[in-house]
Design an enzyme around this catalytic site. Structure first.
Site, mmCIF file in Angstrom:
data_model
loop_
_atom_site.group_PDB
_atom_site.id
_atom_site.type_symbol
_atom_site.label_atom_id
_atom_site.label_comp_id
_atom_site.label_asym_id
_atom_site.label_seq_id
_atom_site.Cartn_x
_atom_site.Cartn_y
_atom_site.Cartn_z
ATOM 1 N N GLY C 53 -9.364 9.472 69.077
ATOM 2 C CA GLY C 53 -10.710 9.557 68.859
ATOM 3 C C GLY C 53 -11.754 8.598 69.983
ATOM 4 N N SER C 54 -12.548 8.931 70.380
ATOM 5 C CA SER C 54 -13.067 7.948 71.368
ATOM 6 C C SER C 54 -13.750 6.987 70.774
ATOM 7 C CB SER C 54 -14.184 9.437 72.561
ATOM 8 O OG SER C 54 -13.048 9.759 72.645
ATOM 9 N N GLY C 55 -14.565 6.299 71.418
ATOM 10 C CA GLY C 55 -15.584 5.232 70.735
ATOM 11 C C GLY C 55 -14.850 3.691 71.386
ATOM 12 N N HIS C 56 -13.121 4.392 71.021
ATOM 13 C CA HIS C 56 -12.344 2.484 71.488
ATOM 14 C C HIS C 56 -12.176 2.018 72.685
ATOM 15 C CE1 HIS C 56 -11.948 4.086 67.206
ATOM 16 N NE2 HIS C 56 -11.156 4.749 67.485
ATOM 17 N N LYS C 104 -1.519 6.714 66.991
ATOM 18 C CA LYS C 104 -2.182 5.461 66.018
ATOM 19 C C LYS C 104 -1.616 5.930 64.392
ATOM 20 C CE LYS C 104 -5.745 4.323 67.919
ATOM 21 N NZ LYS C 104 -6.296 5.523 69.020
ATOM 22 N N ASP C 109 -5.259 11.347 63.753
ATOM 23 C CA ASP C 109 -3.965 11.247 64.450
ATOM 24 C C ASP C 109 -2.393 12.190 64.182
ATOM 25 O OD1 ASP C 109 -5.981 9.697 66.790
ATOM 26 O OD2 ASP C 109 -6.270 8.808 64.481
ATOM 27 N N HIS C 218 -12.931 2.265 62.368
ATOM 28 C CA HIS C 218 -14.126 3.307 62.865
ATOM 29 C C HIS C 218 -15.041 2.647 62.438
ATOM 30 C CE1 HIS C 218 -10.339 4.931 63.885
ATOM 31 N NE2 HIS C 218 -10.773 6.172 64.821
#
Ligand SMILES: Nc1ncnc2c1ncn2[C@@H]1O[C@H](COP(=O)(O)OP(=O)(O)O)[C@@H](O)[C@H]1O
Ligand SMILES: Nc1ncnc2c1ncn2[C@@H]1O[C@H](COP(=O)(O)OP(=O)(O)O)[C@@H](O)[C@H]1O
Ligand SMILES: [Mg+2]
Ligand SMILES: [Mg+2]
Ligand SMILES: [Mg+2]
Ligand SMILES: [Mg+2]
Lengths: 332, 211, 332, 211
Positions: C53-56, C104, C109, C218
């Site tokens: 996911g994006s945001g990391h 991960k 995922d 998250h």
């Protein structure tokens, strides 16, 4: 106030211990506080030294190393360092080819560096001072404190540091610093404030959808308070005053530096960078270099600043030159 | 009446340290409104160091004590206030020379030199909304009092009253120097923190002189 | 919600445009979304690919480049990428020496990479998958989703990427990845939550002096909610479970990675790093390598994670090897 | 009664897309409580793509339509739900083979295959607090209804009711799979978002079958 600290008064000292643990290629002193590259003094090289209040990390201590700063002096959070720190840093960094002090234009920084420079000069060291004042949010005038020094400072430090590393003399380094200062402009905005540890309360308060345009890097208020808008409009609000302030010509080559004030996620910062690049291209500028990241921060403040530097072949050469510091590293 | 030798001068400045500590939060609050909120902390850090470091040995002159206080403030306060107060005290010390005891004329001269020091460093004009707006009326009042033969206590009492009035008069001003200047018009309506601390320091000195 | 965005649904795509503008040495695709080093495919080298996911950010796209990832697939914010992205990244990155997928351990995922791997294998590519599950906050068990993959992922990517760059074959890369996974443990905490753009509200709520220990990346809740404490106690709350989870021996050489969840100022992070280093030394461990920064983030979440990797000469060699990506760069 | 050929199947899934859109915020809210708050957005993104991409040409079988829906969901939903729903629909399509029209038995078989697909990918057991807890009772109810000769509409109505009950029954459970499992005991007391979306999808399909 929620912070990962022990004692508000000990924050900077304890953080320096962490820097020392993380970066064996720095020498970290805590009393007085300064950070100097481990191989200093470098004989025959100009020492490039900066400093200022803490809370803007990685500025300045994170930029100490080959190709950038020789030493840096961290003050307490958002408070300038004192002359004795600066004197001690100079003593550790001076390689006999002179010392260049790079100072952000805040009264406190200017007065403390000025006091230090008088003392250092009295010791027979050739010391020059260049004041960085890139923030177009503040209108300049002889009768005020003048424009603030903000994110553009990083560009001055990188470019002058590279020249000093390559053996440029003090006159050349000073001239180069002034060239960068003349050609760099910045403007920032905040979505949410930060809290200084010893203050314990946010430095300002913003409503649910308010933002502050033209913010400084200490949580000083800016030009105006307005409503949150889409990213592309925010980017225009920052770039327009920057573009208005210098005589940019279509075809000018520029470096665009999109900086996070600390608490803005990288995904938003990249989004703004993309938007800013598109706007500059539209205006006929050639974006030849980019820098994106949280480099000149205000603790956890949410917001961004955009910095534009007009490039020449010389500036590009020094920008691209190798640099090896905790926070900025490339080349060789 | 306090002792006006080195020991008395040292005692007076230790008392200032207590006042700064007491008013730390107030100064922080004032500085948060139009600056960066650290003025109280800056001065407290500096005056805590004064308490730690400043001693007066037998026979120390007032000037020697002032030099110690000045050096301590310069190396610990930081911010705008550190070099300004430090320079002020260095100059004040130089103005009184090596006399073992102060008199009213010397005190007035010291205040005038302090003001000159602040202006030399900070280049502020009256009305710029800085500590100058407290210090300048104090200097004028002290000079007038000394001229008419007042005691040290009287000189400092009048200087203190003038400083306080000067500080209060900064409220409507628009700042033109220091961080508050970034606020432009928005700086009006607030008391300048440096003017307030100057008034507090003078009040404390006047209190020492009177006791 | 205050964010520098235009449209919540377009955040990732627009951020990728910014990445493309900032990093000419990456090839950035938006449909499907993936980032690949500009010189890919590198003939005869194992392609090391990750995503999530994006945001990391900077994880994972900021770690694409020589010496680290060959390609990365960003999903929507906090949502895994889809198999078609992964297939496209593999097609662009595959240099004929096989593909290693670093995933991960989150159900989304794992399932998406698993689906992709089946399709890629069906095309005749030798593909291996290594799942990273370093988060000791979650108790592992055959009957649960198992431990989460968090900041330790960066260490796997760096070390395996260095080996692949140097020409290690797929078996070696896979073994190395498993070695790192076996020897790395992490734990994090949050002081303040983050807000996912399309959700519009914070992912959890904490009281004035509450913190969440054992947080995921998250905004998933952690092990327990407790009171804010001095930094040295927070560091102990994170390190103790990490130390309890593996059999550490006095004299073990370790890498300590102090990571910001995004909104924690660097000055606090360095302070925690200093405190953590001191605690480890007290326990007889040798802290031989350090990494400090906001590398595996959760948008603007305030908090930190601490990661410990047991080092061997081999791991040190690959850790120290040159790397040249937007976010991690050193050597040569 | 809806048309049970390819066109009818496509129409039914377009209607599901509307329901997902309508319940997006609810699913986000449920997922925020025990997951990462994206389940509604994930499904909406996927079903918006279904609306854009899925078409049924003259003579397309239900299986062909299901393959399109599955492929679209797999490439657009992401998260846990994407591969799970995608695999479920792929398997459901395979189970019904190439017949041009569905009957009640085929629908029951398709549901069973869908469950097998979800379990094959996700390895969840009944009671783990996942979509399996909605889908499994639906499969059992559908099989029973089909066996006693019910219509498609009746089969789906009973499946839908069972799924809804199954979803509601996830409330007290402690999650053992998916993100919610990280919460441990704290996951009890909340409806599982995936179970809820399964129930919503089946309710929508049942509605299509009845109309
Ligand atoms: N140029 C100047 N001349 C005289 N006084 C000044 C000047 N600039 C600032 N000051 C005084 O310093 C005070 C602020 O001090 P302080 O908060 O300690 O430093 P900083 O502004 O660096 O944070 C102001 O309130 C003002 O009275
Ligand atoms: N292993 C699994 N088996 C079956 N269903 C699962 C599994 N893991 C998660 N789920 C379902 O997926 C739902 C969450 O989907 P979604 O929020 O879209 O993905 P993510 O958890 O990756 O954010 C859960 O509510 C649960 O019903
Ligand atoms: Mg200050
Ligand atoms: Mg201040
Ligand atoms: Mg998700
Ligand atoms: Mg979810």
């Amino acid at each position: 106030m929620k912070k990962i600290i022990n004692d508000p008064a000990a924050v900077v000292t304890e953080a320096l211990h962490g820097m020392a643990a993380a970066h064996p290629d720095l020498r970290v002193h805590t009393d007085p506080a300064f950070v100097v590259r481990a191989d200093a003094p470098v004989r025959g090289r100009v020492a490039v030294i900066s400093g200022g209040g803490s809370g803007h990390e990685p500025l300045h201590c994170g930029f100490v190393g080959p190709g950038m700063l020789t030493a840096a002096c961290p003050g307490p959070v958002f408070t300038s360092p004192t002359p004795d720190q600066i004197q001690a840093a100079v003593a550790a960094a001076d390689g006999g080819a002179g010392v260049l002090l790079l100072v952000k234009n805040y009264t406190g920084d200017v007065l403390n560096f000025e006091t230090a420079a008088e003392l250092i000069e009295a010791d027979g060291v050739d010391v020059r001072t260049v004041i960085v004042d890139d923030d177009v949010a503040v209108r300049d005038s002889l009768f005020t404190a003048g424009r603030r020094g903000v994110a553009g400072t990083l560009l001055v430090e990188k470019i002058v540091g590279a020249a000093a590393e390559a053996g440029a003399d003090l006159d050349t380094c000073e001239r180069l610093a002034r060239t960068v200062v003349t050609n760099v402009r910045s403007m920032g905005l905040a979505l949410a404030p930060c809290t200084v540890p010893h203050a314990g309360e946010p430095s300002f308060v913003l409503g649910e959808d308010e933002i502050e345009i033209g913010i400084g890097i200490h949580g000083e208020p800016g030009r105006e308070r307005t409503r949150l808008a889409p990213a592309r409009d925010l980017v225009r609000m920052l770039l327009q005053p920057v573009l208005d302030d210098l005589e940019w010509q279509p075809g000018d080559r520029v470096l665009l530096f999109s900086n996070s004030m600390g608490g803005t996620p990288l995904v938003e910062l990249y989004l703004a960078h993309g938007s800013a690049t598109a706007l500059l291209i539209e205006r006929g500028l050639l974006v030849e270099r980019s820098l994106v990241g949280p480099y000149v921060t205000s603790l956890e403040m949410q917001g961004i600043s955009l910095t534009l530097l007009r490039l020449t072949d010389e500036l590009i050469e020094w920008w691209d030159a190798p640099v090896s510091t905790p926070a900025l590293r490339w080349g060789r | 009446m306090m002792n006006c030798d080195g020991a008395g001068t040292a005692a007076a400045w230790l008392r200032v340290a207590g006042v700064v500590r007491e008013h730390c939060d107030e100064l922080v609050r004032l500085d948060r409104a139009i600056g960066d909120g650290d003025h109280g902390e800056n001065l407290r850090r500096g005056f805590d160091a004064v308490v730690d470091r400043v001693t007066s040995a037998e026979g120390d002159t007032p000037r020697a004590v002032l030099r110690q206080v000045a050096a301590t403030l310069i190396s610990t306060v930081g911010g705008a206030a550190g070099p300004l107060y430090g320079t002020a005290l260095l100059r004040a010390g130089n103005a009184i020379g090596d006399r073992p005891d102060l008199d009213a004329t010397a005190v007035a001269a010291a205040l005038e030199a302090a003001l000159e020091g602040v202006v030399a460093r900070g280049r502020a004009e009256p009305g710029d909304k800085t500590m100058v707006d407290a210090l300048r009326p104090a200097v004028l009042a002290a000079a007038a009092a000394a001229e008419r033969g007042a005691t040290i206590a009287e000189v400092l009492a009048e200087a203190s009253a003038a400083a306080d009035a000067g500080a209060q008069a900064t409220v409507p001003l628009v700042a033109r120097k220091g961080r508050a200047s970034y606020l432009g018009e928005r700086s009006a309506g607030h008391l300048d923190p440096g003017a307030r601390s100057t008034a507090l320091i003078l009040a404390s000195l006047a209190g020492s002189a009177a006791s």
